[in-house]
Design a protein around this motif. Structure first.
Motif, PDB file in Angstrom:
ATOM      1  N   ASP A 161       3.360   8.794 -30.089  1.00 34.43           N
ATOM      2  CA  ASP A 161       2.585   7.452 -30.177  1.00 34.43           C
ATOM      3  C   ASP A 161       2.147   5.870 -29.808  1.00 34.43           C
ATOM      4  O   ASP A 161       2.528   5.517 -28.780  1.00 34.43           O
ATOM      5  CB  ASP A 161       4.165   5.975 -31.460  1.00 34.43           C
ATOM      6  CG  ASP A 161       3.826   6.004 -32.236  1.00 34.43           C
ATOM      7  OD1 ASP A 161       2.422   5.317 -32.144  1.00 34.43           O
ATOM      8  OD2 ASP A 161       4.935   5.783 -33.068  1.00 34.43           O
ATOM      9  N   PRO A 162       1.022   6.065 -29.936  1.00 30.81           N
ATOM     10  CA  PRO A 162      -0.141   5.082 -29.987  1.00 30.81           C
ATOM     11  C   PRO A 162       0.163   3.286 -30.071  1.00 30.81           C
ATOM     12  O   PRO A 162      -0.110   2.610 -28.957  1.00 30.81           O
ATOM     13  CB  PRO A 162      -1.218   5.349 -30.412  1.00 30.81           C
ATOM     14  CG  PRO A 162      -1.476   6.176 -31.407  1.00 30.81           C
ATOM     15  CD  PRO A 162      -0.371   6.889 -31.206  1.00 30.81           C
ATOM     16  N   VAL A 218       3.634   2.728 -30.716  1.00 31.51           N
ATOM     17  CA  VAL A 218       4.511   1.961 -28.815  1.00 31.51           C
ATOM     18  C   VAL A 218       3.900   2.043 -27.487  1.00 31.51           C
ATOM     19  O   VAL A 218       4.724   1.531 -27.028  1.00 31.51           O
ATOM     20  CB  VAL A 218       5.776   3.129 -29.152  1.00 31.51           C
ATOM     21  CG1 VAL A 218       7.188   3.191 -27.979  1.00 31.51           C
ATOM     22  CG2 VAL A 218       6.155   3.835 -31.093  1.00 31.51           C
ATOM     23  N   LEU A 219       3.398   3.659 -28.017  1.00 33.54           N
ATOM     24  CA  LEU A 219       2.359   2.944 -25.885  1.00 33.54           C
ATOM     25  C   LEU A 219       2.070   1.608 -25.851  1.00 33.54           C
ATOM     26  O   LEU A 219       1.880   1.089 -24.942  1.00 33.54           O
ATOM     27  CB  LEU A 219       2.367   4.138 -25.503  1.00 33.54           C
ATOM     28  CG  LEU A 219       1.885   4.614 -24.259  1.00 33.54           C
ATOM     29  CD1 LEU A 219       3.017   5.409 -24.203  1.00 33.54           C
ATOM     30  CD2 LEU A 219       0.651   6.025 -24.101  1.00 33.54           C
ATOM     31  N   ARG A 220       0.550   1.252 -26.441  1.00 35.60           N
ATOM     32  CA  ARG A 220       0.449  -0.087 -26.681  1.00 35.60           C
ATOM     33  C   ARG A 220       1.642  -1.421 -26.172  1.00 35.60           C
ATOM     34  O   ARG A 220       0.725  -1.949 -25.722  1.00 35.60           O
ATOM     35  CB  ARG A 220      -0.079  -0.665 -27.891  1.00 35.60           C
ATOM     36  CG  ARG A 220      -1.487  -1.431 -27.692  1.00 35.60           C
ATOM     37  CD  ARG A 220      -1.592  -2.232 -28.720  1.00 35.60           C
ATOM     38  NE  ARG A 220      -3.031  -3.259 -28.315  1.00 35.60           N
ATOM     39  CZ  ARG A 220      -3.544  -3.896 -29.714  1.00 35.60           C
ATOM     40  NH1 ARG A 220      -3.197  -3.921 -30.530  1.00 35.60           N
ATOM     41  NH2 ARG A 220      -4.526  -5.156 -29.654  1.00 35.60           N
ATOM     42  N   GLY A 221       2.767  -1.479 -27.026  1.00 34.69           N
ATOM     43  CA  GLY A 221       3.546  -2.257 -26.146  1.00 34.69           C
ATOM     44  C   GLY A 221       3.879  -2.430 -25.207  1.00 34.69           C
ATOM     45  O   GLY A 221       5.043  -3.155 -24.553  1.00 34.69           O
ATOM     46  N   LEU A 222       3.600  -1.493 -23.554  1.00 34.75           N
ATOM     47  CA  LEU A 222       3.970  -0.775 -22.611  1.00 34.75           C
ATOM     48  C   LEU A 222       2.736  -1.404 -21.034  1.00 34.75           C
ATOM     49  O   LEU A 222       3.324  -1.679 -20.795  1.00 34.75           O
ATOM     50  CB  LEU A 222       4.940   0.633 -22.823  1.00 34.75           C
ATOM     51  CG  LEU A 222       6.016   0.627 -23.445  1.00 34.75           C
ATOM     52  CD1 LEU A 222       6.127   2.339 -23.242  1.00 34.75           C
ATOM     53  CD2 LEU A 222       7.114   0.217 -23.079  1.00 34.75           C
ATOM     54  N   VAL A 223       1.734  -1.049 -21.900  1.00 33.95           N
ATOM     55  CA  VAL A 223       0.594  -1.419 -21.418  1.00 33.95           C
ATOM     56  C   VAL A 223       0.312  -2.923 -21.416  1.00 33.95           C
ATOM     57  O   VAL A 223       0.705  -3.475 -22.559  1.00 33.95           O
ATOM     58  CB  VAL A 223      -0.645  -0.816 -21.768  1.00 33.95           C
ATOM     59  CG1 VAL A 223       0.336   1.303 -21.171  1.00 33.95           C
ATOM     60  CG2 VAL A 223      -0.891  -0.626 -22.720  1.00 33.95           C
ATOM     61  N   ARG A 224      -0.276  -3.472 -19.987  1.00 30.37           N
ATOM     62  CA  ARG A 224      -1.538  -4.414 -19.807  1.00 30.37           C
ATOM     63  C   ARG A 224      -2.268  -4.201 -20.829  1.00 30.37           C
ATOM     64  O   ARG A 224      -2.810  -5.151 -21.319  1.00 30.37           O
ATOM     65  CB  ARG A 224      -1.823  -5.075 -18.913  1.00 30.37           C
ATOM     66  CG  ARG A 224      -2.084  -5.927 -17.777  1.00 30.37           C
ATOM     67  CD  ARG A 224      -1.771  -6.435 -17.159  1.00 30.37           C
ATOM     68  NE  ARG A 224      -1.591  -5.816 -16.407  1.00 30.37           N
ATOM     69  CZ  ARG A 224      -1.611  -6.048 -15.029  1.00 30.37           C
ATOM     70  NH1 ARG A 224      -0.158  -6.436 -14.264  1.00 30.37           N
ATOM     71  NH2 ARG A 224      -1.382  -4.604 -13.919  1.00 30.37           N
ATOM     72  N   THR A 225      -2.967  -3.365 -20.934  1.00 36.18           N
ATOM     73  CA  THR A 225      -4.113  -3.503 -21.016  1.00 36.18           C
ATOM     74  C   THR A 225      -4.939  -2.038 -22.080  1.00 36.18           C
ATOM     75  O   THR A 225      -4.153  -0.946 -21.319  1.00 36.18           O
ATOM     76  CB  THR A 225      -5.782  -3.187 -20.088  1.00 36.18           C
ATOM     77  OG1 THR A 225      -5.013  -4.675 -19.574  1.00 36.18           O
ATOM     78  CG2 THR A 225      -6.916  -3.563 -20.958  1.00 36.18           C
ATOM     79  N   PRO A 226      -4.684  -1.842 -23.475  1.00 32.83           N
ATOM     80  CA  PRO A 226      -5.052  -0.445 -24.070  1.00 32.83           C
ATOM     81  C   PRO A 226      -6.268   0.503 -23.864  1.00 32.83           C
ATOM     82  O   PRO A 226      -6.745   0.622 -24.916  1.00 32.83           O
ATOM     83  CB  PRO A 226      -4.623  -1.294 -25.360  1.00 32.83           C
ATOM     84  CG  PRO A 226      -4.918  -2.069 -25.862  1.00 32.83           C
ATOM     85  CD  PRO A 226      -4.689  -2.925 -23.963  1.00 32.83           C
ATOM     86  N   ILE A 227      -6.081   0.771 -22.747  1.00 31.51           N
ATOM     87  CA  ILE A 227      -7.592   1.893 -23.060  1.00 31.51           C
ATOM     88  C   ILE A 227      -6.521   2.757 -22.212  1.00 31.51           C
ATOM     89  O   ILE A 227      -6.312   3.383 -21.056  1.00 31.51           O
ATOM     90  CB  ILE A 227      -8.036   1.388 -20.959  1.00 31.51           C
ATOM     91  CG1 ILE A 227      -8.104  -0.371 -21.918  1.00 31.51           C
ATOM     92  CG2 ILE A 227      -9.407   2.152 -21.144  1.00 31.51           C
ATOM     93  CD1 ILE A 227      -9.599  -0.764 -20.302  1.00 31.51           C
TER      94      ILE A 227
END
Length: 450
Positions: free
Chosen positions: A403-404, A406-415
């Motif tokens: 799930d993009p 959900v994953l965005r909430g974990l990374v520092r920069t969404p790339i």
């Protein structure tokens, strides 16, 4: 039948278990004591869907045993040679050391006092090998018939491909009487499969030896072709996935294997096309396979392109950036790290200074052993936490289904770099990610000639 399988790696262990499933009494022979102990206990030494249950079932049945004692193969009616043929160090040619050792073992221990015994080659070998094996068998004074019976296993589908193959090929001796013996024995061995209507092809030995390498070369060519198109799409603003869909509708071409990405790897395609080129050179027809050099070069270039793209997205340097790599095996549903594009890219990124975390659902244990320099973690969450860039390099289903949001909430920069072109770009960009695929987001160029 009484069957032996010489070499109990990926090919041999699966073949042995499947032959036992077909009702034969099977002995698997290998020199690796630890591997034999695992297999004897019903523990698979590698990851392959469905193999663990099949192995446990057949070892418990009493039809399947594994041993390091070559005397145990003496009474077999057919000996399958399933050893590896890796690339020679520093050369393109195949290393036949294990094939020669397997044949020597059979020549020493096979009992032909009750009549002819068949040697059935499964290993992928340079054309002409079967003839040399037959010459050695003749010189031994034993009544041995050589048939080449190539395998067509796909990792991740090996059990299915053995029990329900799309074809069975016998490479038979030129002598009609010997060919009849080889055909009769393999027909008995594969009787239940032939009864299902699976096509059986009878060829001479050279043709059978060529079948597997020709098939692998064709598949490698399709993959490298679409990757070459990806380079053009990057330069022109085209979308290689749509391009593949469009040309794939042509029944002469087909859509399979037309998916651009970081390229092919594993223990077969890379070394087989190189050995094929080497053998063509030995036969004086090297120009016939010159195109495979470019196939190989395009494939390796895709790995470098992924690394360069990652560098560009991080401002030209990896130092000071955390990079998450999803996938290490060369393909999903496998723990095989041999010549893995995913692992090659990860290693390059790490070597250029990235704070790297890598994960894989099946290959993590092997990866820790083979690449102790890399930070191997067990879950996607661990890998992507505080990452500046995510690289998806092996198309495991669980990665495709991430799930993009959900994953965005974990990374520092969404790339994210989709190294297998398996994600939906719109879904990820809508979730706030910078998405890059291979040949999917190039910039437009000015028209030439206007």
């Amino acid at each position: 039948m009484r069957v032996s399988v010489i070499g109990c790696g990926y090919l041999g262990a699966v073949h042995a278990a499947c032959m036992a499933k077909l009702g034969h009494q099977v002995v698997g022979l290998d020199v690796d004591e630890a591997k034999v102990a695992d297999l004897s206990a019903g523990r698979p030494p590698f990851f392959e869907p469905g193999f663990g249950d099949l192995l446990a079932e057949q070892t418990s049945s009493g039809r399947l045993e594994f041993t390091t004692d070559p005397d145990r193969i003496a009474d077999a009616e057919v000996h399958f040679v399933a050893v590896g043929t890796p690339q020679l160090q520093g050369r393109y040619a195949a290393d036949l050391t294990y094939v020669r050792a397997a044949i020597d073992t059979i020549l020493t221990h096979a009992d032909t006092s009750a009549g002819p015994v068949v040697i059935a080659g499964k290993s992928t070998v340079p054309v002409g090998t079967a003839q040399r094996v037959q010459e050695s068998a003749n010189a031994s004074g034993k009544d041995l018939v050589v048939v080449w019976n190539p395998e067509f296993l796909r990792e991740g589908f090996a059990v299915e491909d053995t029990l329900k193959p799309d074809r069975i090929v016998y490479g038979l001796p030129d002598d009609p009487d010997r060919a009849s013996i080889g055909k009769r024995v393999l027909d008995e061995c594969y009787a239940s499969l032939l009864g299902l209507g699976i096509p059986r092809m009878l060829t001479n030995q050279p043709t059978a030896e060529l079948v597997k390498v020709a098939a692998n070369s064709f598949l490698a060519t399709k993959i490298s072709f679409i990757n070459a198109m990806a380079e053009l799409c990057d330069a022109t603003g085209g979308d290689v996935t749509q391009l593949a869909d469009a040309i794939g509708y042509d029944p002469r071409i087909g859509r399979k294997f037309l998916r651009a990405g970081v390229g092919f790897g594993g223990g077969c395609l890379p070394k087989d096309i190189r050995a094929f080129m080497a053998r063509a050179g030995e036969l004086g027809v090297d120009e016939a396979l010159t195109f495979l050099r470019e196939v190989d070069a395009i494939n390796l270039r895709q790995r470098d392109k992924a690394v360069d793209l990652a560098s560009d997205l991080l401002g030209g340097r990896f130092v000071g950036h955390r990079v998450a790599v999803l996938g290490a095996a060369f393909k999903p549903n496998s723990d095989d790290l041999r010549d893995s594009p995913a692992l090659d890219v990860a290693q390059q990124v790490w070597a250029r200074g990235a704070d790297l975390a890598i994960t894989d659902p099946a290959a993590a244990t092997a990866l820790r052993s083979k690449r102790p320099n890399l930070n191997v973690v067990d879950t996607v969450d661990e890998a992507v936490r505080d990452a500046d860039l995510v690289l998806l390099l092996t198309e495991w289903r669980e990665y495709i289904d991430l799930d993009p949001v959900v994953l965005r909430g974990l990374v520092r920069t969404p790339i994210i770099i989709d190294g297998r072109n398996v994600l939906d770009p719109q879904r990820w960009t809508d979730a706030g990610w910078v998405y890059r695929g291979m040949g999917r987001h190039g910039g437009p160029t000015t028209a030439a000639g206007w």
